[in-house]
Design a protein around this motif. Structure first.
Motif, PDB file in Angstrom:
ATOM      1  N   SER A 220      -2.705 116.947  17.053  1.00  0.00           N
ATOM      2  CA  SER A 220      -3.235 116.067  16.274  1.00  0.00           C
ATOM      3  C   SER A 220      -2.984 114.549  16.997  1.00  0.00           C
ATOM      4  CB  SER A 220      -2.135 115.867  15.164  1.00  0.00           C
ATOM      5  OG  SER A 220      -0.839 115.422  15.363  1.00  0.00           O
ATOM      6  N   GLU A 221      -3.673 113.398  16.391  1.00  0.00           N
ATOM      7  CA  GLU A 221      -3.637 112.186  16.889  1.00  0.00           C
ATOM      8  C   GLU A 221      -1.911 111.655  16.757  1.00  0.00           C
ATOM      9  OE1 GLU A 221      -5.757 110.103  18.517  1.00  0.00           O
ATOM     10  OE2 GLU A 221      -7.256 111.935  18.361  1.00  0.00           O
ATOM     11  N   ALA A 222      -1.479 111.824  15.934  1.00  0.00           N
ATOM     12  CA  ALA A 222      -0.023 111.551  16.080  1.00  0.00           C
ATOM     13  C   ALA A 222       0.944 112.204  16.871  1.00  0.00           C
ATOM     14  CB  ALA A 222       0.655 111.931  14.523  1.00  0.00           C
ATOM     15  N   GLU A 223       0.361 113.486  17.199  1.00  0.00           N
ATOM     16  CA  GLU A 223       1.311 114.217  18.330  1.00  0.00           C
ATOM     17  C   GLU A 223       0.806 113.695  19.754  1.00  0.00           C
ATOM     18  OE1 GLU A 223       1.764 118.672  16.317  1.00  0.00           O
ATOM     19  OE2 GLU A 223      -0.162 118.053  17.522  1.00  0.00           O
ATOM     20  N   VAL A 224      -0.642 113.144  19.893  1.00  0.00           N
ATOM     21  CA  VAL A 224      -0.776 112.631  21.234  1.00  0.00           C
ATOM     22  C   VAL A 224       0.130 111.450  21.341  1.00  0.00           C
ATOM     23  CG1 VAL A 224      -2.949 111.374  22.274  1.00  0.00           C
ATOM     24  CG2 VAL A 224      -3.174 113.634  21.165  1.00  0.00           C
ATOM     25  N   VAL A 225       0.071 110.451  20.600  1.00  0.00           N
ATOM     26  CA  VAL A 225       0.698 109.291  20.470  1.00  0.00           C
ATOM     27  C   VAL A 225       2.341 109.740  20.843  1.00  0.00           C
ATOM     28  CG1 VAL A 225       1.541 107.346  19.270  1.00  0.00           C
ATOM     29  CG2 VAL A 225      -0.846 107.739  19.281  1.00  0.00           C
ATOM     30  N   ALA A 226       2.786 110.454  19.926  1.00  0.00           N
ATOM     31  CA  ALA A 226       4.287 110.770  20.273  1.00  0.00           C
ATOM     32  C   ALA A 226       4.645 111.278  21.456  1.00  0.00           C
ATOM     33  CB  ALA A 226       4.639 111.768  18.963  1.00  0.00           C
ATOM     34  N   LEU A 227       3.822 112.264  21.931  1.00  0.00           N
ATOM     35  CA  LEU A 227       4.221 112.945  23.173  1.00  0.00           C
ATOM     36  C   LEU A 227       3.950 111.961  24.496  1.00  0.00           C
ATOM     37  CD1 LEU A 227       4.898 115.371  24.821  1.00  0.00           C
ATOM     38  CD2 LEU A 227       2.384 116.010  25.003  1.00  0.00           C
ATOM     39  N   ARG A 228       2.865 111.027  24.295  1.00  0.00           N
ATOM     40  CA  ARG A 228       2.831 109.956  25.583  1.00  0.00           C
ATOM     41  C   ARG A 228       4.037 108.973  25.464  1.00  0.00           C
ATOM     42  NH1 ARG A 228      -1.133 107.707  28.506  1.00  0.00           N
ATOM     43  NH2 ARG A 228      -0.849 105.527  29.222  1.00  0.00           N
ATOM     44  N   LYS A 229       4.470 108.817  24.346  1.00  0.00           N
ATOM     45  CA  LYS A 229       5.591 107.949  24.090  1.00  0.00           C
ATOM     46  C   LYS A 229       6.805 108.618  24.762  1.00  0.00           C
ATOM     47  CE  LYS A 229       8.461 105.165  20.900  1.00  0.00           C
ATOM     48  NZ  LYS A 229       8.538 104.644  19.346  1.00  0.00           N
ATOM     49  N   TYR A 230       6.975 109.744  24.164  1.00  0.00           N
ATOM     50  CA  TYR A 230       8.281 110.487  24.762  1.00  0.00           C
ATOM     51  C   TYR A 230       8.200 110.816  26.223  1.00  0.00           C
ATOM     52  CZ  TYR A 230      10.873 114.893  25.611  1.00  0.00           C
ATOM     53  OH  TYR A 230      11.840 115.709  26.164  1.00  0.00           O
ATOM     54  N   CYS A 231       7.139 110.815  26.758  1.00  0.00           N
ATOM     55  CA  CYS A 231       7.255 111.183  28.287  1.00  0.00           C
ATOM     56  C   CYS A 231       7.513 109.781  29.008  1.00  0.00           C
ATOM     57  CB  CYS A 231       5.896 111.934  29.030  1.00  0.00           C
ATOM     58  SG  CYS A 231       5.771 113.665  28.198  1.00  0.00           S
ATOM     59  N   PHE A 232       6.846 108.889  28.784  1.00  0.00           N
ATOM     60  CA  PHE A 232       6.831 107.723  29.480  1.00  0.00           C
ATOM     61  C   PHE A 232       8.337 106.983  29.446  1.00  0.00           C
ATOM     62  CE2 PHE A 232       2.405 107.629  29.870  1.00  0.00           C
ATOM     63  CZ  PHE A 232       2.363 107.305  31.390  1.00  0.00           C
ATOM     64  N   ASN A 233       8.984 107.467  28.282  1.00  0.00           N
ATOM     65  CA  ASN A 233      10.349 107.121  28.058  1.00  0.00           C
ATOM     66  C   ASN A 233      11.605 107.702  28.570  1.00  0.00           C
ATOM     67  OD1 ASN A 233       9.651 104.572  26.422  1.00  0.00           O
ATOM     68  ND2 ASN A 233       9.955 105.797  24.434  1.00  0.00           N
ATOM     69  N   GLY A 234      10.859 108.895  29.415  1.00  0.00           N
ATOM     70  CA  GLY A 234      11.906 109.562  30.222  1.00  0.00           C
ATOM     71  C   GLY A 234      11.927 111.118  29.936  1.00  0.00           C
ATOM     72  N   GLY A 235      11.190 111.305  28.922  1.00  0.00           N
ATOM     73  CA  GLY A 235      11.271 112.721  28.561  1.00  0.00           C
ATOM     74  C   GLY A 235      10.607 113.852  29.466  1.00  0.00           C
ATOM     75  N   PHE A 236      10.813 114.984  29.312  1.00  0.00           N
ATOM     76  CA  PHE A 236      10.086 116.114  30.116  1.00  0.00           C
ATOM     77  C   PHE A 236       9.666 117.397  29.393  1.00  0.00           C
ATOM     78  CE2 PHE A 236      10.214 119.912  32.700  1.00  0.00           C
ATOM     79  CZ  PHE A 236      10.000 119.390  34.011  1.00  0.00           C
ATOM     80  N   LEU A 237       8.494 117.836  29.539  1.00  0.00           N
ATOM     81  CA  LEU A 237       7.794 118.752  28.814  1.00  0.00           C
ATOM     82  C   LEU A 237       7.599 119.761  29.939  1.00  0.00           C
ATOM     83  CD1 LEU A 237       6.428 120.122  26.388  1.00  0.00           C
ATOM     84  CD2 LEU A 237       4.193 118.826  27.174  1.00  0.00           C
ATOM     85  N   MET A 238       7.923 121.055  29.679  1.00  0.00           N
ATOM     86  CA  MET A 238       7.745 122.244  30.403  1.00  0.00           C
ATOM     87  C   MET A 238       6.636 123.021  29.532  1.00  0.00           C
ATOM     88  SD  MET A 238       9.984 125.390  31.436  1.00  0.00           S
ATOM     89  CE  MET A 238       9.439 126.927  32.035  1.00  0.00           C
ATOM     90  N   VAL A 239       5.466 123.430  30.025  1.00  0.00           N
ATOM     91  CA  VAL A 239       4.519 124.431  29.323  1.00  0.00           C
ATOM     92  C   VAL A 239       4.532 125.569  30.247  1.00  0.00           C
ATOM     93  CG1 VAL A 239       2.170 124.621  28.629  1.00  0.00           C
ATOM     94  CG2 VAL A 239       3.021 122.160  29.077  1.00  0.00           C
TER      95      VAL A 239
END
Length: 278
Positions: free
Chosen positions: A130-149
């Motif tokens: 969703s658009e909200a998820e797009v914004v949230a994931l970008r913010k999370y990653c640039f703030n130091g978060g890590f996503l494993m797929v």
């Protein structure tokens, strides 16, 4: 260093073989149940509740889309909760990381998402943010978060993920991570990029799964998206299923020794170690 890693690998093998019999395993067709209902025989352990921020929690991403929003989205819970429980236990046993025995499920739009520096997202072949998820994931990653797929196969499924990630990171693209990158060597010295098939697809020398689009899935790919300091923000495990190697511990001895001990656990521990130290 190499001797130390060899010793660590022996310890991994011994601990996993000894402990596998005590893990209750998921069976095909079992209904979805939470860890509050059933820990599948995985023991609890004590953590210092006064310092919850010093404890690693395995956080799985929930999504409600699968080939379009509102179409079930059951892919997010593949291998749950067995893989999450087993991996948390082994991470606690085999590393110095203090681990929460209770993995969690999170939404990308949760207000407390930043409490979890590591996120695990599975089966993104039909995922639609969703658009909200797009914004949230970008913010999370640039703030130091890590996503494993993890756990998706073939060109069509990868193209879907790439399209969705381009919405999140329009200014950067995934690239193939070379084998000499530290993420393959920081704890366990991986000699190759590991490919783990689902347990029902592990026949003889075949370590890959077929897909309807006819893709050649025999080569595993590990791709990344990095920030401006070259820190990996998103680590993509394509044409492999590390989660099944965690989930199926103890179910089949040959599969366990070949894929869980040698590939799934070492690679998973390397990934989390990287995420927690960068």
């Amino acid at each position: 260093m190499m001797r130390q890693r060899s010793k660590t690998f022996v310890m991994l093998t011994v601990m996993l073989v000894v402990g596998a019999a005590g893990i209750a395993l998921a069976q095909w067709g079992r209904r979805f149940r939470s860890i509050e209902e059933d820990r599948r025989g995985v023991p609890q352990w004590e953590v210092d509740r006064q310092f919850p921020g010093d404890t690693f929690t395995f956080a799985r991403v929930y999504y409600d889309s699968y080939y379009g929003r509102g179409r079930g989205g059951g892919g997010w819970r593949t291998d749950y909760p067995d893989s999450d429980l087993n991996f948390s236990l082994r991470l606690q046993q085999l590393t110095t990381i203090k681990v929460n025995p209770d993995p969690v499920i999170v939404n990308l739009t949760d207000e407390n998402l930043s409490d979890y520096p590591f996120l695990y997202l599975i089966e993104p072949g039909g995922l639609v943010f969703s658009e909200a998820e797009v914004v949230a994931l970008r913010k999370y990653c640039f703030n130091g978060g890590f996503l494993m797929v993890d756990d998706f196969w073939g060109d069509t499924q990868y193209e879907n993920l790439a399209f969705e990630l381009e919405r999140v990171f329009p200014d950067r693209k995934p690239f193939e991570v070379p084998l000499d990158h530290e993420i393959f060597h920081n704890v366990y010295d991986m000699k190759e990029k590991p490919q783990v098939p689902a347990i029902g697809r592990a026949w003889g020398s075949v370590t890959w799964e077929d897909t309807r689009d006819g893709s050649d899935n025999s080569v595993p790919h590990y791709r990344a998206i990095v920030d401006d300091k070259d820190r990996i923000m998103v680590f993509i495990c394509h044409n492999t299923d590390l989660g099944d190697g965690w989930e199926r511990e103890g179910e089949d001895e040959e599969y366990f020794r070949e894929f869980s001990v040698k590939k799934a656990y070492p690679m998973g521990i390397n990934i989390v170690t990287y995420a927690m130290t960068h």
